[in-house]
Design a protein around this motif. Structure first.
Motif, PDB file in Angstrom:
ATOM      1  N   ARG A 194       0.672  -1.088   0.146  1.00 43.34           N
ATOM      2  CA  ARG A 194      -0.040  -0.030   0.403  1.00 43.34           C
ATOM      3  C   ARG A 194       1.208   1.211   0.004  1.00 43.34           C
ATOM      4  NH1 ARG A 194      -4.295  -1.460   4.325  1.00 43.34           N
ATOM      5  NH2 ARG A 194      -2.904  -0.727   5.958  1.00 43.34           N
ATOM      6  N   THR A 220       1.668   5.540  -0.411  1.00 39.83           N
ATOM      7  CA  THR A 220       1.133   6.847  -0.647  1.00 39.83           C
ATOM      8  C   THR A 220       2.090   7.775  -0.956  1.00 39.83           C
ATOM      9  OG1 THR A 220       0.389   6.464   1.821  1.00 39.83           O
ATOM     10  CG2 THR A 220       0.725   8.474   1.115  1.00 39.83           C
ATOM     11  N   LEU A 221       1.624   8.377  -1.653  1.00 40.03           N
ATOM     12  CA  LEU A 221       2.254   9.053  -2.950  1.00 40.03           C
ATOM     13  C   LEU A 221       3.019  10.871  -2.278  1.00 40.03           C
ATOM     14  CD1 LEU A 221       1.093   7.994  -6.317  1.00 40.03           C
ATOM     15  CD2 LEU A 221       3.271   7.237  -5.127  1.00 40.03           C
ATOM     16  N   LYS A 248       1.615  14.437  -3.181  1.00 39.28           N
ATOM     17  CA  LYS A 248       0.761  14.842  -4.254  1.00 39.28           C
ATOM     18  C   LYS A 248       1.250  15.758  -3.976  1.00 39.28           C
ATOM     19  CE  LYS A 248      -2.524  12.235  -1.434  1.00 39.28           C
ATOM     20  NZ  LYS A 248      -1.431  10.630  -0.984  1.00 39.28           N
ATOM     21  N   PHE A 291       1.547  10.531  -9.941  1.00 37.66           N
ATOM     22  CA  PHE A 291       0.771   9.338 -10.371  1.00 37.66           C
ATOM     23  C   PHE A 291       1.728   8.237 -11.758  1.00 37.66           C
ATOM     24  CE2 PHE A 291      -1.947  10.527  -6.866  1.00 37.66           C
ATOM     25  CZ  PHE A 291      -2.243   9.537  -6.451  1.00 37.66           C
ATOM     26  N   THR A 333      -5.025   1.957  -8.437  1.00 39.76           N
ATOM     27  CA  THR A 333      -4.719   3.076  -7.628  1.00 39.76           C
ATOM     28  C   THR A 333      -6.733   3.497  -7.068  1.00 39.76           C
ATOM     29  OG1 THR A 333      -6.073   4.491  -9.300  1.00 39.76           O
ATOM     30  CG2 THR A 333      -4.169   4.233  -9.164  1.00 39.76           C
ATOM     31  N   LEU A 363      -8.622   5.903  -4.144  1.00 35.30           N
ATOM     32  CA  LEU A 363      -8.821   8.103  -3.253  1.00 35.30           C
ATOM     33  C   LEU A 363      -8.837   7.624  -2.094  1.00 35.30           C
ATOM     34  CD1 LEU A 363     -11.752   8.869  -5.198  1.00 35.30           C
ATOM     35  CD2 LEU A 363      -9.635   9.408  -5.844  1.00 35.30           C
ATOM     36  N   GLN A 411      -6.399   7.266   1.703  1.00 34.45           N
ATOM     37  CA  GLN A 411      -4.901   7.534   2.694  1.00 34.45           C
ATOM     38  C   GLN A 411      -3.710   7.166   1.204  1.00 34.45           C
ATOM     39  OE1 GLN A 411      -4.824   6.215   6.083  1.00 34.45           O
ATOM     40  NE2 GLN A 411      -2.986   7.436   7.028  1.00 34.45           N
ATOM     41  N   ASP A 424      -3.242   5.955  -1.719  1.00 33.13           N
ATOM     42  CA  ASP A 424      -3.167   6.492  -3.350  1.00 33.13           C
ATOM     43  C   ASP A 424      -3.190   5.073  -4.094  1.00 33.13           C
ATOM     44  OD1 ASP A 424      -3.185   8.878  -2.932  1.00 33.13           O
ATOM     45  OD2 ASP A 424      -0.818   9.284  -2.347  1.00 33.13           O
ATOM     46  N   VAL A 425      -2.203   4.025  -4.038  1.00 37.08           N
ATOM     47  CA  VAL A 425      -1.874   2.926  -4.620  1.00 37.08           C
ATOM     48  C   VAL A 425      -1.892   1.342  -4.378  1.00 37.08           C
ATOM     49  CG1 VAL A 425      -0.193   1.664  -6.738  1.00 37.08           C
ATOM     50  CG2 VAL A 425      -0.555   4.225  -6.412  1.00 37.08           C
TER      51      VAL A 425
END
Length: 151
Positions: free
Chosen positions: A69, A71-72, A74, A80, A98, A100, A102, A104-105
């Motif tokens: 999991r 988080t990028l 942003k 992305f 992907t 929406l 906490q 992101d991917v």
């Protein structure tokens, strides 16, 4: 859009996609010509996308499966796109989703063993761009894996 015959064909096709047209037509209660015509229409409309070969990765020696999991960052406009392009280049990444929220991917990753995963994680996965956080979840068991629809 779909009538009862289409739904019956899709149910039977999901159950045995490798069965011949004659046997499938018989199970659906239609002629082989009707079955072929309807399958063509289901493909043309995009309802039926493909017939796939499903490979058991464990049988081929890939015994470790991990979900990452991610988080990028942003604040970077191309985060992305650049992350996804780089992740697609890692052959052991089987799936990219992907979200929406906490996280992101999510990456679904396979490896031959823990040693292979450790090297893959250190050398390829941690090198993916724009990650601010990553959480690894080791798969223990797959309790349900079913892509059939209740038609």
């Amino acid at each position: 859009m779909l009538d009862d015959i289409d739904r019956r064909i899709l149910r039977q096709y999901q159950a045995a996609p490798d069965e011949g047209h004659a046997a499938l037509a018989a199970r659906c209660g239609v002629t082989a010509t009707t079955l072929a015509r309807r399958l063509d229409r289901l493909r043309e409309t995009g309802i039926l996308k493909a017939t796939r070969g499903v490979i058991d990765w464990a049988v081929l020696g890939y015994t470790v499966e991990v979900s990452l999991r991610v988080t990028l960052d942003k604040s970077m406009p191309q985060a992305f796109d650049e992350f996804l392009a780089a992740a697609r280049e890692v052959p052991e990444v089987l799936e990219i989703q992907t979200f929406l929220g906490q996280v992101d991917v999510r990456l679904s990753v396979i490896a031959r063993d823990l040693s292979h995963y450790q090297a893959l994680y250190r050398d390829r996965l941690l090198a993916l761009p724009h990650m601010t956080d990553v959480e690894a979840l080791m798969h223990v068991a797959r309790l349900k894996s079913d892509e059939t629809l209740p038609l």
